[in-house]
Write a protein that holds these residues in place. Sequence first.
Motif, PDB file in Angstrom:
ATOM      1  N   THR A 353       0.838  -1.199   0.000  1.00 37.37           N
ATOM      2  CA  THR A 353       0.000   0.000   0.000  1.00 37.37           C
ATOM      3  C   THR A 353       0.871   1.246   0.000  1.00 37.37           C
ATOM      4  O   THR A 353       1.964   1.241   0.584  1.00 37.37           O
ATOM      5  CB  THR A 353      -0.938   0.026   1.218  1.00 37.37           C
ATOM      6  OG1 THR A 353      -0.157  -0.120   2.419  1.00 37.37           O
ATOM      7  CG2 THR A 353      -1.947  -1.103   1.150  1.00 37.37           C
ATOM      8  N   PRO A 354       0.436   2.328  -0.648  1.00 37.16           N
ATOM      9  CA  PRO A 354       1.254   3.534  -0.698  1.00 37.16           C
ATOM     10  C   PRO A 354       1.492   4.116   0.695  1.00 37.16           C
ATOM     11  O   PRO A 354       0.570   4.189   1.516  1.00 37.16           O
ATOM     12  CB  PRO A 354       0.413   4.498  -1.551  1.00 37.16           C
ATOM     13  CG  PRO A 354      -0.556   3.637  -2.288  1.00 37.16           C
ATOM     14  CD  PRO A 354      -0.829   2.479  -1.402  1.00 37.16           C
ATOM     15  N   ALA A 355       2.748   4.473   0.970  1.00 33.04           N
ATOM     16  CA  ALA A 355       3.039   5.201   2.201  1.00 33.04           C
ATOM     17  C   ALA A 355       2.434   6.598   2.105  1.00 33.04           C
ATOM     18  O   ALA A 355       2.080   7.068   1.018  1.00 33.04           O
ATOM     19  CB  ALA A 355       4.547   5.274   2.418  1.00 33.04           C
ATOM     20  N   GLU A 356       2.294   7.253   3.227  1.00 39.83           N
ATOM     21  CA  GLU A 356       1.658   8.570   3.251  1.00 39.83           C
ATOM     22  C   GLU A 356       2.364   9.539   2.290  1.00 39.83           C
ATOM     23  O   GLU A 356       3.576   9.699   2.325  1.00 39.83           O
ATOM     24  CB  GLU A 356       1.689   9.144   4.669  1.00 39.83           C
ATOM     25  CG  GLU A 356       0.920  10.449   4.807  1.00 39.83           C
ATOM     26  CD  GLU A 356       0.876  10.933   6.237  1.00 39.83           C
ATOM     27  OE1 GLU A 356       0.387  12.042   6.458  1.00 39.83           O
ATOM     28  OE2 GLU A 356       1.352  10.200   7.135  1.00 39.83           O
ATOM     29  N   GLY A 357       1.581  10.128   1.399  1.00 47.13           N
ATOM     30  CA  GLY A 357       2.108  11.099   0.449  1.00 47.13           C
ATOM     31  C   GLY A 357       2.606  10.507  -0.848  1.00 47.13           C
ATOM     32  O   GLY A 357       2.910  11.233  -1.793  1.00 47.13           O
ATOM     33  N   SER A 358       2.701   9.180  -0.934  1.00 47.59           N
ATOM     34  CA  SER A 358       3.193   8.550  -2.153  1.00 47.59           C
ATOM     35  C   SER A 358       2.030   8.253  -3.090  1.00 47.59           C
ATOM     36  O   SER A 358       1.055   7.610  -2.707  1.00 47.59           O
ATOM     37  CB  SER A 358       3.925   7.241  -1.816  1.00 47.59           C
ATOM     38  OG  SER A 358       4.417   6.631  -2.992  1.00 47.59           O
ATOM     39  N   LYS A 359       2.127   8.726  -4.336  1.00 49.08           N
ATOM     40  CA  LYS A 359       1.055   8.533  -5.312  1.00 49.08           C
ATOM     41  C   LYS A 359       1.549   7.914  -6.627  1.00 49.08           C
ATOM     42  O   LYS A 359       0.795   7.812  -7.581  1.00 49.08           O
ATOM     43  CB  LYS A 359       0.380   9.876  -5.608  1.00 49.08           C
ATOM     44  CG  LYS A 359      -0.299  10.510  -4.400  1.00 49.08           C
ATOM     45  CD  LYS A 359      -0.987  11.818  -4.768  1.00 49.08           C
ATOM     46  CE  LYS A 359      -1.678  12.432  -3.566  1.00 49.08           C
ATOM     47  NZ  LYS A 359      -2.343  13.726  -3.912  1.00 49.08           N
ATOM     48  N   ALA A 360       2.806   7.513  -6.667  1.00 50.47           N
ATOM     49  CA  ALA A 360       3.361   6.963  -7.907  1.00 50.47           C
ATOM     50  C   ALA A 360       2.807   5.573  -8.180  1.00 50.47           C
ATOM     51  O   ALA A 360       2.662   4.764  -7.256  1.00 50.47           O
ATOM     52  CB  ALA A 360       4.886   6.907  -7.813  1.00 50.47           C
ATOM     53  N   PRO A 361       2.484   5.269  -9.440  1.00 52.48           N
ATOM     54  CA  PRO A 361       2.001   3.919  -9.771  1.00 52.48           C
ATOM     55  C   PRO A 361       3.110   2.882  -9.621  1.00 52.48           C
ATOM     56  O   PRO A 361       4.293   3.188  -9.776  1.00 52.48           O
ATOM     57  CB  PRO A 361       1.565   4.061 -11.225  1.00 52.48           C
ATOM     58  CG  PRO A 361       2.364   5.199 -11.763  1.00 52.48           C
ATOM     59  CD  PRO A 361       2.533   6.148 -10.614  1.00 52.48           C
ATOM     60  N   VAL A 362       2.710   1.639  -9.338  1.00 51.27           N
ATOM     61  CA  VAL A 362       3.663   0.564  -9.098  1.00 51.27           C
ATOM     62  C   VAL A 362       3.174  -0.709  -9.782  1.00 51.27           C
ATOM     63  O   VAL A 362       1.980  -1.026  -9.768  1.00 51.27           O
ATOM     64  CB  VAL A 362       3.837   0.292  -7.584  1.00 51.27           C
ATOM     65  CG1 VAL A 362       4.704  -0.938  -7.347  1.00 51.27           C
ATOM     66  CG2 VAL A 362       4.437   1.507  -6.893  1.00 51.27           C
ATOM     67  N   ALA A 363       4.098  -1.443 -10.395  1.00 55.81           N
ATOM     68  CA  ALA A 363       3.836  -2.780 -10.919  1.00 55.81           C
ATOM     69  C   ALA A 363       4.697  -3.757 -10.133  1.00 55.81           C
ATOM     70  O   ALA A 363       5.861  -3.460  -9.829  1.00 55.81           O
ATOM     71  CB  ALA A 363       4.163  -2.860 -12.409  1.00 55.81           C
ATOM     72  N   ALA A 364       4.140  -4.936  -9.799  1.00 58.19           N
ATOM     73  CA  ALA A 364       4.888  -5.854  -8.940  1.00 58.19           C
ATOM     74  C   ALA A 364       4.493  -7.305  -9.200  1.00 58.19           C
ATOM     75  O   ALA A 364       3.387  -7.597  -9.660  1.00 58.19           O
ATOM     76  CB  ALA A 364       4.645  -5.514  -7.469  1.00 58.19           C
ATOM     77  N   ALA A 365       5.430  -8.212  -8.879  1.00 57.96           N
ATOM     78  CA  ALA A 365       5.173  -9.649  -8.968  1.00 57.96           C
ATOM     79  C   ALA A 365       6.106 -10.366  -7.997  1.00 57.96           C
ATOM     80  O   ALA A 365       7.135  -9.829  -7.578  1.00 57.96           O
ATOM     81  CB  ALA A 365       5.384 -10.165 -10.388  1.00 57.96           C
ATOM     82  N   LEU A 366       5.743 -11.599  -7.648  1.00 60.84           N
ATOM     83  CA  LEU A 366       6.554 -12.445  -6.785  1.00 60.84           C
ATOM     84  C   LEU A 366       7.064 -13.648  -7.565  1.00 60.84           C
ATOM     85  O   LEU A 366       6.346 -14.215  -8.392  1.00 60.84           O
ATOM     86  CB  LEU A 366       5.733 -12.966  -5.598  1.00 60.84           C
ATOM     87  CG  LEU A 366       5.166 -11.950  -4.609  1.00 60.84           C
ATOM     88  CD1 LEU A 366       4.268 -12.662  -3.604  1.00 60.84           C
ATOM     89  CD2 LEU A 366       6.280 -11.197  -3.896  1.00 60.84           C
TER      90      LEU A 366
END
Length: 511
Positions: A353-366
């Motif tokens: 989840t975005p930390a406070e103030g962070s709005k950048a999109p993220v792509a992720a995988a495991l």
Amino acid sequence: MNRTTMSLIGVVAALAAVTGVAAVAAPGDDADPAASKAARLPVQRSALMCPAPTSSEVGETTYTAFTPKGAGAGKGSASLVPAADGRADDVGKKDAPGKDDKKKAADTKPVAPLKAPGTPVTATTDRSDAPALVGAADGGLAPGWSVQQTTEVGAGIGRGLLGTSCTAPDTDFWFPGASTSPDRQDYVHLTNPDATAAVVDLKLYGKDGPLKAASGEDIQVPPHSSVPVLLSTLSDTRSTNVALHVTAREGRVGAAVQAGDEKTGGDWLPAAADPATGASGLVLPGIPADATSVRLVALAPGSADADLKVQLATPTGSIVPAGLETLHLKSGMTTAVDLKDLTKGEAGSLLLTPAEGSKAPVAAALRVTRGKGADQEMAFIPATKPVGDRATAADNRAKGSTLSLVAPEKGKDARVKVTASAGSEGGSPVSKTYTVKGGSTLAVEPPRPNGLKGSYALTVEPEKGGAPVYAARTLALPHGGVQSFTVQTLPDDRGTVEVPTAGWNMSVLND
């Protein structure tokens, strides 16, 4: 007939054509206020693509097709047909007259055609040159039509169990977790379902940013064809963890990455959910309880860095992994974090989840590994979308399936109905309802059909109006000393679509 009358008929006809059942509300003081809102109606056509399964001489692939019962009305059709090999050296190639006539006939035969909803249909092949498949479903077989491709490879690089859900065409895909390492052979398979050529760009991102590419732009994918591209040929840089971005500049394609490793076997890496910016963040469900190694690969593809809070949703609630309270992602740079045996013997799901103030999109995988030493096997879990109205896992066996359900919001429990379909060769459906506590993962052996013969499908339906639910299905089959496995996330099966309700608009009568 005058022009204004034609205009009115045209508007009504266009709205009705969207679904074939669009309603037209009459004007008046007692008109239903809901008439102006969009309604969710069954789709009338679905398209799917399955990549070429394997080049191994010791591999066998099973295709399982399924449409849930009661999803749509009326008759319909649903089947897949082989795509051509779209590589330049094969395009236009013709065999000598009379050669491989039986093979050519087989290459035009529909694969796993459905005749009715509610019962899965299977097809198998052991061909090392089995082609990619493209297909469509319409009418009553279109809503929720799903196809699972499961391949067992006996030996060699990429050995083990490789599974993927066949996907719909699109124009943009992200694959965190790919590799150009000498120990890996990763191919991206690009499949074009349409009658016009597609033009695709491929771009790799490593730990220091975009990799210098020798190629990757203007890749031509001919109509009704599939093109595999070895990722290590796109750049001279060798990197264990990269993120691949696939963009179709012209047309649309299906895309999936087949990863093969000398030590840990192989599996399909599906595209991750679109890079997220919302407060809900990303959910990566279904980490097996006995995972011996978990690696997170993430990228902030936008122009800003991203800061994420990391949590593990366990069977008893959400916890913060030791030493990884937050994760900082630099813009355009791929970050890999080894979480080791993160689950400690309990099934779990990763929440970002975005930390406070962070709005950048993220792509992720495991990348998840089970076993140790020579008995290792890997699979991938990309960030996924919520189940929505319903999700489907088409290929389940009498043993070996585990269903993971995640309700990521603390304090918001979810009720989920899970239905096991009739078996492909016999058996009657069974349903069971589960409660998933907010902030936790529930991993269960799903219900099996009564009198099961063959394989069966699972449908997952959260209670309407309830908390959001994410899901994944793990299929594990014994393979020598290795418990081979594959994980498929279960986003909404796109069985319905929002359609605006038609109403009177007298402005169309004005010249």
